[in-house]
Design a protein around this motif. Sequence first.
Motif, mmCIF file in Angstrom:
data_model
loop_
_atom_site.group_PDB
_atom_site.id
_atom_site.type_symbol
_atom_site.label_atom_id
_atom_site.label_comp_id
_atom_site.label_asym_id
_atom_site.label_seq_id
_atom_site.Cartn_x
_atom_site.Cartn_y
_atom_site.Cartn_z
ATOM 1 N N LYS A 80 19.989 4.107 11.633
ATOM 2 C CA LYS A 80 21.311 4.183 12.241
ATOM 3 C C LYS A 80 22.302 3.301 11.487
ATOM 4 O O LYS A 80 23.443 3.706 11.202
ATOM 5 C CB LYS A 80 21.215 3.766 13.705
ATOM 6 C CG LYS A 80 22.532 3.864 14.462
ATOM 7 C CD LYS A 80 22.357 3.481 15.919
ATOM 8 C CE LYS A 80 23.668 3.592 16.662
ATOM 9 N NZ LYS A 80 23.533 3.201 18.092
ATOM 10 N N ALA A 81 21.858 2.085 11.145
ATOM 11 C CA ALA A 81 22.719 1.172 10.382
ATOM 12 C C ALA A 81 22.945 1.692 8.970
ATOM 13 O O ALA A 81 24.048 1.573 8.409
ATOM 14 C CB ALA A 81 22.072 -0.215 10.348
ATOM 15 N N TRP A 128 12.576 1.007 12.950
ATOM 16 C CA TRP A 128 12.959 1.876 11.834
ATOM 17 C C TRP A 128 14.123 2.789 12.228
ATOM 18 O O TRP A 128 15.023 3.049 11.429
ATOM 19 C CB TRP A 128 11.760 2.710 11.391
ATOM 20 C CG TRP A 128 12.087 3.695 10.309
ATOM 21 C CD1 TRP A 128 12.126 5.032 10.401
ATOM 22 C CD2 TRP A 128 12.477 3.379 8.959
ATOM 23 N NE1 TRP A 128 12.475 5.610 9.220
ATOM 24 C CE2 TRP A 128 12.703 4.593 8.288
ATOM 25 C CE3 TRP A 128 12.636 2.182 8.247
ATOM 26 C CZ2 TRP A 128 13.094 4.664 6.959
ATOM 27 C CZ3 TRP A 128 13.012 2.251 6.913
ATOM 28 C CH2 TRP A 128 13.245 3.476 6.282
ATOM 29 N N GLY A 129 14.129 3.257 13.454
ATOM 30 C CA GLY A 129 15.245 4.061 13.914
ATOM 31 C C GLY A 129 16.543 3.282 13.900
ATOM 32 O O GLY A 129 17.616 3.823 13.550
ATOM 33 N N ASP A 149 24.342 -5.241 6.119
ATOM 34 C CA ASP A 149 23.789 -6.476 6.663
ATOM 35 C C ASP A 149 22.785 -6.178 7.776
ATOM 36 O O ASP A 149 21.711 -6.774 7.855
ATOM 37 C CB ASP A 149 24.922 -7.352 7.215
ATOM 38 C CG ASP A 149 25.809 -7.891 6.102
ATOM 39 O OD1 ASP A 149 25.319 -7.989 4.948
ATOM 40 O OD2 ASP A 149 26.975 -8.201 6.380
ATOM 41 N N GLN A 150 23.171 -5.208 8.655
ATOM 42 C CA GLN A 150 22.241 -4.808 9.719
ATOM 43 C C GLN A 150 20.993 -4.172 9.135
ATOM 44 O O GLN A 150 19.881 -4.352 9.666
ATOM 45 C CB GLN A 150 22.937 -3.833 10.678
ATOM 46 C CG GLN A 150 22.122 -3.443 11.891
ATOM 47 C CD GLN A 150 21.852 -4.607 12.820
ATOM 48 O OE1 GLN A 150 22.567 -5.600 12.825
ATOM 49 N NE2 GLN A 150 20.782 -4.518 13.584
ATOM 50 N N GLY A 207 25.125 10.413 4.902
ATOM 51 C CA GLY A 207 23.831 9.744 4.959
ATOM 52 C C GLY A 207 22.710 10.532 4.336
ATOM 53 O O GLY A 207 21.539 10.114 4.374
ATOM 54 N N ALA A 208 22.990 11.714 3.738
ATOM 55 C CA ALA A 208 21.944 12.539 3.146
ATOM 56 C C ALA A 208 21.732 12.155 1.693
ATOM 57 O O ALA A 208 22.632 11.688 1.014
ATOM 58 C CB ALA A 208 22.304 14.008 3.260
#
Length: 749
Positions: A694-695, A689-690, A702-703, A742-743
């Motif tokens: 990150k991806a 999950w980490g 895709d990641q 990313g928030a």
Amino acid sequence: MGLLARHWSRIAITLVPLVFALLHATGVLPIGFLQRLDAIIYDARLRATMPRTLEQRVVIVDIDEKSLAEVGRWPWGRHRLAAMVDELFDRQKVAILGFDVVFAEPDDSSGLKQLREMAQRELKDVGGFQERLGQLQAGLDYDAVFARSLEKRPVVLGYYLTSDRDGRTSGVLPAPVMDRAALQGRPIAFTRWNGYGSNIEQLAKAAPVAGYFNSITDGDGVVRSIPLVAEHKGAYYESLSLAVFRTMVGQPAVEPGFPRDRFVGRSYSGLESIVLKQGQRQLAVPVDDRVATLVPFRGEGGAGGGSFQYVSAADVLAKRLPEGSLRDKIVLVGTTAPGLLDLRVTPVGETYPGVETHANVISGLLDGKLPVKPDYTIGYEVVILLAAGLLLAFLLPLLSATVAVLVSVGVMLVLVALNYYLFAAHELVMPLASALVMAGMAFALNMSYGYFVESRSKRELANLFGTYVPPELVDEMVKDPDSYSMKAASRELTVMFCDMRGFTKMSERMEPTQLQELLNAVFSRLTDIIRANRGTIDKYMGDCVMAFWGAPVDTPNHAELAVKSAMEMARAVHQINEEHRAKGLPEIGVGIGLNTGSMCVGDMGSDIRRSYTVIGDAVNLGSRLEGLSKVYGVDIVVSESARKQAPEFAWQELDRVRVKGKEQAVGIFYPVAPAGAAGKETIEELRTWGAFLKAYRAQDWDQCDLQLLNLQRMGAKKYLYELYSERVASMRLLPFDPGWDGATNFETK
């Protein structure tokens, strides 16, 4: 030191008895009650340790009622006393004879005086009368007869010393045992008398050794001691008991025994001992500040007391005793007849024969065991008072009532045990009353102050915080109530909001009383968990509970306790649902938000209604996080600040969010399990999950799909993963945004 500083007033009140006890001990402020109590304690201790065995070495020849009935009233003709002396030495072979009576006037009972007067007057011309009188007068001169029986025998006569305005004297004193020069100019506090009543010269010359039979009567009328050496007009004389003992051991010289401590100056008014010296041998007899010794009573007094053998003087005169039955005994002649007024009040009896007090002292001298108040009594008492008083003063304020009782009783038992040991093992009579009363008063004042002063503030504190704070925390707070108040302050705390889900639906299907019962039962379970983990209940708001950790009692691990409580509450709700399913009741959900930060805590509200609560941005964020639990499909949402202070758990990051009213994004997390309880599969899931997050934040869709597929293969099925799967699908349609942090933004509360 901080505890002592907070209890300074209680310590001060506890020291008050110590101050008065020290004033009493040093003689600055003598307290009569304590002096009487010490006398009572001494008497009780003496009675408890008396041997109550027969002393074989000392015998009392008793001028008792039987003797008065057979021989006649006292005083007897001295020819009878001469016969008694001859009987005791010739047939009974006694070692020493002492008289606890005085022969202060000539004996005219034979009529010799009248015959001599007649021979000089009306019968002076009668033939043969003068000649016959000359033949008879040797036998009729009873004083001469008695004197001849005393000569060259180990006999000690008795006499008394007096103090009156005129200083009257009669008879002849023996030679003093010590003169003023021996004292080297020191002001020794001897017992002093200015008069005396002694034996007539004829007897004093025949028996030159004599001792006074005075005792010391204390203020309560009880005889407890005898001065071994007393002063009369600058000369020093010995007591009857000391004179008998010295005669027994060969008349050693008497010298003063000065204190050996080099710190004691020449102005000190006490002697340490009376030293008996004979050649190279010497014996130190300890004495108190009056050069006296306490009487070592052996038991009850009198012929039936069992301490000394009593022999009636009538039996001695009638030669009823077997020959040699008193061989090598020390014999004292005295009286127990009430009419002869030699009965005294003592610690062991109210009609105790005076002669037996001397017998007890002689016995103690023979054994080398005489109880005494040493010259360092004051120093001992001061040290004991300071040790016990300071210990209680500084310790009692820090203890609970029960422990304080045990400590106080323990201190008093130690004082009693030490005092008893010094008396029983070393014949040292030390004061005890002042220390016992001081300890008792210190305890009473300390407890009274604690109850009437400190407990009032403690009760007020308990009333203020009792509805918010667990009883265990209230107990901690009342130990130091001055450190807690309702006054607002800014502190770092952890706040919790817990909301029950499905409450609205239940309210539509259940009766109000049923709903009330259900709600109260759930709240009680959750509240118990919060309080068990040292949390403070802030308020109940409909179907929501608000609580916080870290106030009013400072709790360094407040975030850890809050997370632990949240996890236990979530498990409790699952158990409640199992119970509800079994009963056919509707299930409930729960959402919990936790945040750690700086908050204002205190008593807030209006004049009508106030409450102990927390306010601030950190509190508002906690409320927002509780609402986000529905979005992410979890029971608990914890802010990053709280997570950092609770490393004891395994965490799953949920997102970085920007809630309404906050410009800065915050990380939010879910506590999966205690760190040590997370299995390998869970750890692997969290690692995967980490990698996904990150991806996700790198916009590598895709990641992201790959990591979600890996999670799916692990069998991890969570609403969270479905939520992010939808987000990834939506965001693929958008162009790459280099400014995206990313928030996730939330505009609703």
